[in-house]
Enzyme design. Structure first.
Site, PDB file in Angstrom:
ATOM      1  N   GLU A 269       0.676  -1.063   0.033  1.00 45.66           N
ATOM      2  CA  GLU A 269      -0.222  -0.288   0.294  1.00 45.66           C
ATOM      3  C   GLU A 269       0.986   1.598   0.476  1.00 45.66           C
ATOM      4  OE1 GLU A 269      -3.585   2.181   2.719  1.00 45.66           O
ATOM      5  OE2 GLU A 269      -2.149   0.832   4.366  1.00 45.66           O
ATOM      6  N   LYS A 332      -9.533   1.436  -2.620  1.00 47.61           N
ATOM      7  CA  LYS A 332     -10.463   1.004  -1.876  1.00 47.61           C
ATOM      8  C   LYS A 332     -11.813   1.306  -1.888  1.00 47.61           C
ATOM      9  CE  LYS A 332      -8.875   1.179   2.836  1.00 47.61           C
ATOM     10  NZ  LYS A 332      -7.684   1.650   4.086  1.00 47.61           N
ATOM     11  N   CYS A 382      -4.905  -2.565   2.776  1.00 52.46           N
ATOM     12  CA  CYS A 382      -4.865  -2.775   4.521  1.00 52.46           C
ATOM     13  C   CYS A 382      -6.298  -2.928   5.074  1.00 52.46           C
ATOM     14  CB  CYS A 382      -4.589  -1.246   4.469  1.00 52.46           C
ATOM     15  SG  CYS A 382      -4.072  -0.601   6.594  1.00 52.46           S
TER      16      CYS A 382
END
Length: 512
Positions: A269, A332, A382
């Site tokens: 990330e 995301k 994440c």
């Protein structure tokens, strides 16, 4: 003999300690199966209100021991005073402690109305765990079932029930163990024959199913993967002066580790701490690296786009083809509150994000797998890897390999990176697809579709991890139908909560 108030709270605290120790680190998973026994002893025969207080104490101790690392994030990177950080940390733990408190309150009310805890406790606990996964944006961190992530024969039922099936089984075992101990130690106590039989049957079915799955070898073509851990310090990550050294580190590690054309290279990330789409020099170097190695390369980088005159920032992953062309981007979907955006920002103008570098992020619009020659990638960035529904949506959209790119530097040398990894195991099993994980400072790992962890890098070291994965077929019951089991438990919890009200109303009617 009635237990003193002080002794009751000491037993409750012991339950909290057992609960915290069940999860990484130290990960004494066996303790999860008896973690609530001291609490049951403390609340045996107690009024519902007293049971609430004791369970709240146990929950507060448990979550405080499990989530101590929150203070590392808030003081080191959020720059909050320790006193403020500790207050917020305890507020979070108190919120989470409400779930076991409400569970024991409902269980005691149910027992007074004739509902056995053998039924009510596992049903209510599991139902409220499900509520915790989405209420207030959701925080399903280390649900009870995650404690068993290393026990492969048990966790295979996650492709039917998700992690909630394990939570139910552990909760039931706690009640049965307490009732067995009670029948031995207390004169006149009834031995829980039916409860013990039910537990043994469920355990036998779970283990048999697990060994059946594990006995089937993985099939299909292999995909070679190289996972790169750059170990870029968080305090310099977004400093433009370190862009050259950051890119050079990933280039060096990738060249050393990539020995075979066609290897899927994965960087973590925000491995590129700049806008990849708008940075001509470094972006060209990354594209050239993919072409040089003749391998697809997936890297994290923020993105920016304009929509209806508004600028949106996204936490994204870019896929670069073996020819050096950008062929896809995944954004995301589930953002971190106070990390990537501030909830209710207009009402909380004094609250800032804890992540430096960019303004508030916006969520992506849909789960779009990224296509390589060997696999279709569902990218979990994440925090969103702890949400089963995000992984399910990617696999339902055609992904046959899940990729978790993350930056766990925030957690320092704490239990959190290990806890984070434990939850990724279930994403692979739930969907029957492998999951590969590239973390900036660790833990980088590869997990097959049965939850076996194939390699783990050390924390805070430069590293690469080469692995071979078999792209999965998906199509599990859990992937198709989602949290049916958890929803049934939530409905059962509602019945357990409503039944005492019904019996109380009947009693009042008879008196009249």
């Amino acid at each position: 003999m009635k237990m003193s108030s002080r002794a009751g709270y000491l037993w409750a605290l012991l339950s909290g300690v057992f609960l915290a120790l069940s999860f990484p680190i130290p990960g004494l998973s066996i303790l999860a199966w008896c973690a609530f026994v001291p609490l049951f002893k403390a609340t045996d025969g107690a009024a519902p209100g007293k049971a609430f207080n004791l369970a709240f104490t146990a929950g507060l101790a448990g979550y405080a021991g499990m989530l101590y690392w929150v203070n590392i994030v808030m003081t080191t990177y959020g720059k909050l005073p320790l006193s403020v950080s500790f207050a917020l940390y305890m507020f979070l733990c108190a919120y989470l402690a409400l779930y076991p408190a409400v569970t024991l309150w409902l269980v005691r009310r149910g027992e007074n109305a004739g509902i056995s805890a053998l039924v009510s406790f596992p049903v209510i606990w599991t139902g409220l765990e499900f509520v915790r996964s989405f209420l207030l944006t959701g925080f399903p961190w280390e649900s009870l079932g995650y404690s068993q992530y290393r026990t492969l024969p048990l966790i295979q039922i996650a492709d039917l029930t998700g992690v909630y099936g394990l939570s139910f089984l552990i909760a039931l075992a706690n009640v049965v163990i307490f009732r067995v101990l009670l029948s031995v130690s207390r004169k006149g106590a009834t031995y829980p024959v039916r409860g013990l039989i039910a537990l043994l049957v469920l355990m036998a079915l779970t283990v048999a199913y697990g060994f059946g799955v594990l006995s089937r070898p993985e099939s299909g073509p292999e995909q070679q993967v190289l996972l790169v851990q750059g170990n870029i310090p968080q305090d310099v990550k977004w400093d433009p002066a370190f862009q050259e050294s950051t890119v050079a580190t990933y280039e060096r590690l990738t060249r050393l580790g990539c020995r075979e054309p066609g290897t899927l290279v994965v960087w973590p990330e925000s491995a590129l701490p700049f806008f990849f789409q708008a940075e001509p020099v470094y972006a060209a170097r990354v594209r050239a690296l993919a072409a040089e190695l003749k391998s697809p390369l997936l890297t994290g980088s923020p993105a920016v786009e304009k929509e209806d005159g508004l600028v949106r920032y996204l936490n994204s992953a870019y896929l670069i083809s073996p020819q050096g062309a950008v062929v896809g981007r995944s954004d995301k979907l589930h953002l971190v509150p106070f990390g990537e955006y501030v909830p209710l920002a207009k009402l909380l103008p004094f609250v800032n994000k804890m992540v430096a570098g960019i303004g508030d992020f916006s969520p992506g619009k849909s789960a779009v797998p990224l296509q390589t020659d060997g696999a279709r990638l569902g990218v979990l960035v994440c925090f969103e890897g702890i949400f089963p529904e995000v992984a399910r949506s990617y696999v339902a959209a055609g992904a046959n390999v899940l990729v978790n790119i993350t930056n766990d530097a925030w957690f320092g040398r704490s239990s959190a990176p290990y806890q984070h990894l434990s939850m990724m195991v279930f994403r692979a099993v739930e969907n029957r697809v492998p999951l590969v994980r590239a973390a900036n400072t660790g833990i980088t790992s590869a997990i097959d579709s049965r939850g076996h962890i194939d390699g783990m890098t050390p924390l805070f070291e430069e590293a690469t991890l080469a692995a071979k994965v078999h792209p999965g077929k998906g199509g599990t019951f859990y992937n198709r139908f989602g949290d049916v089991f958890a929803i049934l438990c939530l409905c059962g919890a509602a019945v357990c909560a409503g039944y005492p009200l019904k019996t109380s109303a009947k009693g009042k009617t008879k008196k009249k």
